[in-house]
Each structure stands twice: as C-alpha cells, then as structure tokens.
Enzyme design. Structure first.
Site, PDB file in Angstrom:
ATOM      1  N   LYS A  14       0.832  -1.216   0.000  1.00  0.00           N
ATOM      2  CA  LYS A  14       0.000   0.000   0.000  1.00  0.00           C
ATOM      3  C   LYS A  14       0.866   1.265   0.000  1.00  0.00           C
ATOM      4  O   LYS A  14       0.601   2.198  -0.753  1.00  0.00           O
ATOM      5  CB  LYS A  14      -0.928   0.018   1.234  1.00  0.00           C
ATOM      6  CG  LYS A  14      -1.836  -1.202   1.336  1.00  0.00           C
ATOM      7  CD  LYS A  14      -2.812  -1.075   2.490  1.00  0.00           C
ATOM      8  CE  LYS A  14      -2.182  -1.103   3.855  1.00  0.00           C
ATOM      9  NZ  LYS A  14      -1.569  -2.411   4.243  1.00  0.00           N
ATOM     10  N   ARG A  89      -9.534   0.518   9.059  1.00  0.00           N
ATOM     11  CA  ARG A  89      -9.120  -0.851   9.386  1.00  0.00           C
ATOM     12  C   ARG A  89     -10.192  -1.601  10.162  1.00  0.00           C
ATOM     13  O   ARG A  89      -9.989  -2.765  10.507  1.00  0.00           O
ATOM     14  CB  ARG A  89      -7.863  -0.788  10.245  1.00  0.00           C
ATOM     15  CG  ARG A  89      -6.572  -1.200   9.538  1.00  0.00           C
ATOM     16  CD  ARG A  89      -5.465  -1.098  10.553  1.00  0.00           C
ATOM     17  NE  ARG A  89      -4.234  -1.733  10.253  1.00  0.00           N
ATOM     18  CZ  ARG A  89      -3.190  -1.137   9.687  1.00  0.00           C
ATOM     19  NH1 ARG A  89      -3.274   0.095   9.262  1.00  0.00           N
ATOM     20  NH2 ARG A  89      -2.066  -1.796   9.557  1.00  0.00           N
ATOM     21  N   ARG A 128      11.654  -6.109   5.124  1.00  0.00           N
ATOM     22  CA  ARG A 128      11.545  -4.706   5.547  1.00  0.00           C
ATOM     23  C   ARG A 128      12.085  -4.534   6.968  1.00  0.00           C
ATOM     24  O   ARG A 128      12.742  -3.555   7.275  1.00  0.00           O
ATOM     25  CB  ARG A 128      10.077  -4.243   5.467  1.00  0.00           C
ATOM     26  CG  ARG A 128       9.924  -2.750   5.740  1.00  0.00           C
ATOM     27  CD  ARG A 128       8.510  -2.264   5.535  1.00  0.00           C
ATOM     28  NE  ARG A 128       7.610  -2.754   6.562  1.00  0.00           N
ATOM     29  CZ  ARG A 128       6.287  -2.559   6.568  1.00  0.00           C
ATOM     30  NH1 ARG A 128       5.720  -1.899   5.576  1.00  0.00           N
ATOM     31  NH2 ARG A 128       5.549  -3.015   7.548  1.00  0.00           N
ATOM     32  N   ARG A 134      11.820  -1.811  11.638  1.00  0.00           N
ATOM     33  CA  ARG A 134      10.534  -1.595  12.318  1.00  0.00           C
ATOM     34  C   ARG A 134      10.312  -2.684  13.364  1.00  0.00           C
ATOM     35  O   ARG A 134      10.408  -3.874  13.061  1.00  0.00           O
ATOM     36  CB  ARG A 134       9.400  -1.600  11.288  1.00  0.00           C
ATOM     37  CG  ARG A 134       8.873  -0.197  11.012  1.00  0.00           C
ATOM     38  CD  ARG A 134       7.792  -0.202   9.981  1.00  0.00           C
ATOM     39  NE  ARG A 134       6.554  -0.792  10.456  1.00  0.00           N
ATOM     40  CZ  ARG A 134       5.401  -0.705   9.810  1.00  0.00           C
ATOM     41  NH1 ARG A 134       5.343  -0.043   8.670  1.00  0.00           N
ATOM     42  NH2 ARG A 134       4.315  -1.246  10.294  1.00  0.00           N
ATOM     43  N   ARG A 145      -0.451  -9.447  13.315  1.00  0.00           N
ATOM     44  CA  ARG A 145      -1.010  -8.359  12.484  1.00  0.00           C
ATOM     45  C   ARG A 145      -1.874  -8.937  11.361  1.00  0.00           C
ATOM     46  O   ARG A 145      -2.922  -8.376  11.029  1.00  0.00           O
ATOM     47  CB  ARG A 145       0.126  -7.496  11.917  1.00  0.00           C
ATOM     48  CG  ARG A 145       0.716  -6.572  12.985  1.00  0.00           C
ATOM     49  CD  ARG A 145       2.119  -6.121  12.640  1.00  0.00           C
ATOM     50  NE  ARG A 145       2.192  -5.334  11.447  1.00  0.00           N
ATOM     51  CZ  ARG A 145       3.314  -5.210  10.721  1.00  0.00           C
ATOM     52  NH1 ARG A 145       4.423  -5.825  11.077  1.00  0.00           N
ATOM     53  NH2 ARG A 145       3.300  -4.442   9.658  1.00  0.00           N
TER      54      ARG A 145
HETATM   55  P1  AMP Z   1       0.795   0.226   9.262  1.00  0.00           P
HETATM   56  O1  AMP Z   1       1.956   1.135   9.097  1.00  0.00           O
HETATM   57  O2  AMP Z   1      -0.391   0.646   8.470  1.00  0.00           O
HETATM   58  O3  AMP Z   1       1.151  -1.227   9.048  1.00  0.00           O
HETATM   59  O4  AMP Z   1       0.343   0.331  10.805  1.00  0.00           O
HETATM   60  C1  AMP Z   1       1.230  -0.013  11.855  1.00  0.00           C
HETATM   61  C2  AMP Z   1       0.447  -0.163  13.136  1.00  0.00           C
HETATM   62  O5  AMP Z   1      -0.204   1.078  13.466  1.00  0.00           O
HETATM   63  C3  AMP Z   1      -0.686  -1.182  13.108  1.00  0.00           C
HETATM   64  O6  AMP Z   1      -0.232  -2.510  13.376  1.00  0.00           O
HETATM   65  C4  AMP Z   1      -1.594  -0.661  14.214  1.00  0.00           C
HETATM   66  O7  AMP Z   1      -1.052  -0.954  15.497  1.00  0.00           O
HETATM   67  C5  AMP Z   1      -1.489   0.845  14.020  1.00  0.00           C
HETATM   68  N1  AMP Z   1      -2.518   1.359  13.073  1.00  0.00           N
HETATM   69  C6  AMP Z   1      -2.273   1.953  11.867  1.00  0.00           C
HETATM   70  N2  AMP Z   1      -3.409   2.313  11.272  1.00  0.00           N
HETATM   71  C7  AMP Z   1      -4.411   1.933  12.106  1.00  0.00           C
HETATM   72  C8  AMP Z   1      -5.828   2.005  12.030  1.00  0.00           C
HETATM   73  N3  AMP Z   1      -6.461   2.549  10.975  1.00  0.00           N
HETATM   74  N4  AMP Z   1      -6.548   1.515  13.079  1.00  0.00           N
HETATM   75  C9  AMP Z   1      -5.938   0.979  14.151  1.00  0.00           C
HETATM   76  N5  AMP Z   1      -4.602   0.848  14.282  1.00  0.00           N
HETATM   77  C10 AMP Z   1      -3.837   1.332  13.260  1.00  0.00           C
END
Ligand code: AMP
Length: 193
Positions: A14, A89, A128, A134, A145
């Site tokens: 994404k 999400r 990554r 990360r 996740r």
């Molecule tokens: P991402 O970078 O999108 O993979 O997000 C990393 C982490 O941020 C996720 O595993 C969640 O802990 C948190 N997170 C990001 N976006 C959301 C969302 N829309 N709702 C809830 N938690 C989020």
C-alpha cells in the site's frame, strides 16, 4: 475531489503504490501508520499510548485514529483528494470516514484491494524489518497483524463492496505491474493526471 482507499494486509504494498499515485495525481496521502509512528517519534501522549499496541501488532482504538483523520482532513481542506492507506481498518472506522466525507460534501470513489498470498507477505515484511528496523516487523508480530487484518479489517472490503466501490488488484507482481493494474482501474473512474 477524488478519494481513494488503498486496502490490503500488512506487506501488500500500500505504501509503495501510494507514493507512485501521489506523484502522478497530486492527491494527499493519509497513512494512519505513518501518522502514528511520527507521534511515537515525537513522544506525544498519543504516541506513548499507541506505541505499546503497535509494537504488539494490535490495532489502536477506533476513536484515536478517527480523530487523527478528522484533523488531517481539516488541515488539507483545499486538497483535490485523498489516498487513505492503512485506514479504515475496522467497519466502525469506515462508517466514521463515510460520515466525515459526507459532511464535507464528498465520498470515497474507489477502494483498491491488493491481494497477496500470506507467504509472500511474510517474506516482504521480514525483509523490511531487516532494512528499516521496524519493531513490529518480526515473525511473531507479523502473524498477529495478519490475524488482526483477517478478523477486524477484512470485513471493511465487504462494506465497500456493498457500495460497488471495491476493485481487486493482484498484488504479487512487480511494483510496476501492480501500478499498471491500478492505473487501468483508475482510468475507468479516476482522477485526471
Ligand atoms: P501500518 O503502518 O499501516 O502497518 O500500521 C502499523 C500499526 O499502526 C498497526 O499494526 C496498528 O497498530 C497501528 N494502526 C495503523 N493504522 C491503524 C488504524 N487505521 N486503526 C488501528 N490501528 C492502526
């Protein structure tokens, strides 16, 4: 205005595809993961609260991310449109987003869902983790996740499918092949570049 959701499990590409779309169409990129990581880095109260959940691969509460998106939409009031990445999400987040956009006289025009097999997601995220460091890109947290995605996030695709906005894209190809498929979809309904 043109508003797009890039949807898919962690590691589906994404962020990579968003970067290409922003360059071509000049849309504002809203990634809740990026916003949360910058809050963590800045050491804000929100960041401190979110960090524990993020490190374990749990979702941050709906009201927190909805509040963040609301203030970003206000901050970019004159934008030609938005790419939502990693948001919504949950179905609750999707309902809140629809309500926020309706209040601004606009809507989600399309959800592009990147489909990638689990083994490939794991491979990409571990890589990554090695490159970017990360904390949540380790095997145990990645599996959690993906499970959070299956149980809480996947229903968001059905939510937009019911509005005839869902388009699936095969995401286990090269970056350029995936982008070409995205462009083909957008050519039917998308923004002018
Ligand atoms: P991402 O970078 O999108 O993979 O997000 C990393 C982490 O941020 C996720 O595993 C969640 O802990 C948190 N997170 C990001 N976006 C959301 C969302 N829309 N709702 C809830 N938690 C989020």
């Amino acid at each position: 205005m043109f508003n797009l959701i890039l949807f898919g499990p962690p590691g589906s590409g994404k962020g990579t595809q968003s970067a290409k779309l922003i360059e071509q169409y000049g849309l504002v990129h809203l990634s809740t993961g990026d916003i949360l990581r910058s809050e963590v880095k800045a050491g804000t109260a929100l960041g401190l609260e979110a960090k524990k959940l993020m490190d374990q691969g749990n979702l941050v509460p709906d009201e927190v991310v909805i509040g963040m998106i609301e203030s970003k939409l206000d901050e970019h009031a004159g934008a030609g449109g938005f790419i939502f990445d990693g948001f919504p999400r949950t179905v609750e987040q999707a309902e809140a987003l629809d309500a926020l956009l309706l209040r601004k006289g606009t809507t989600i025009h399309s959800m592009l869902a990147l489909e990638v097999p689990q083994a490939e997601l794991m491979r990409r995220l571990l890589e990554r983790g090695r490159i970017e460091g990360r904390v949540d890109d380790n095997e145990h947290t990645i599996l959690h996740r993906i499970s959070e995605y299956r149980h809480k996030t996947k229903p968001v695709a059905s939510y937009y499918d019911a509005q005839q906005k869902l388009r699936s894209i095969a995401g286990d190809k090269s970056i350029d092949q995936i982008y070409a498929a995205i462009q083909a979809q957008l050519a039917q309904l998308g923004p002018e570049d």
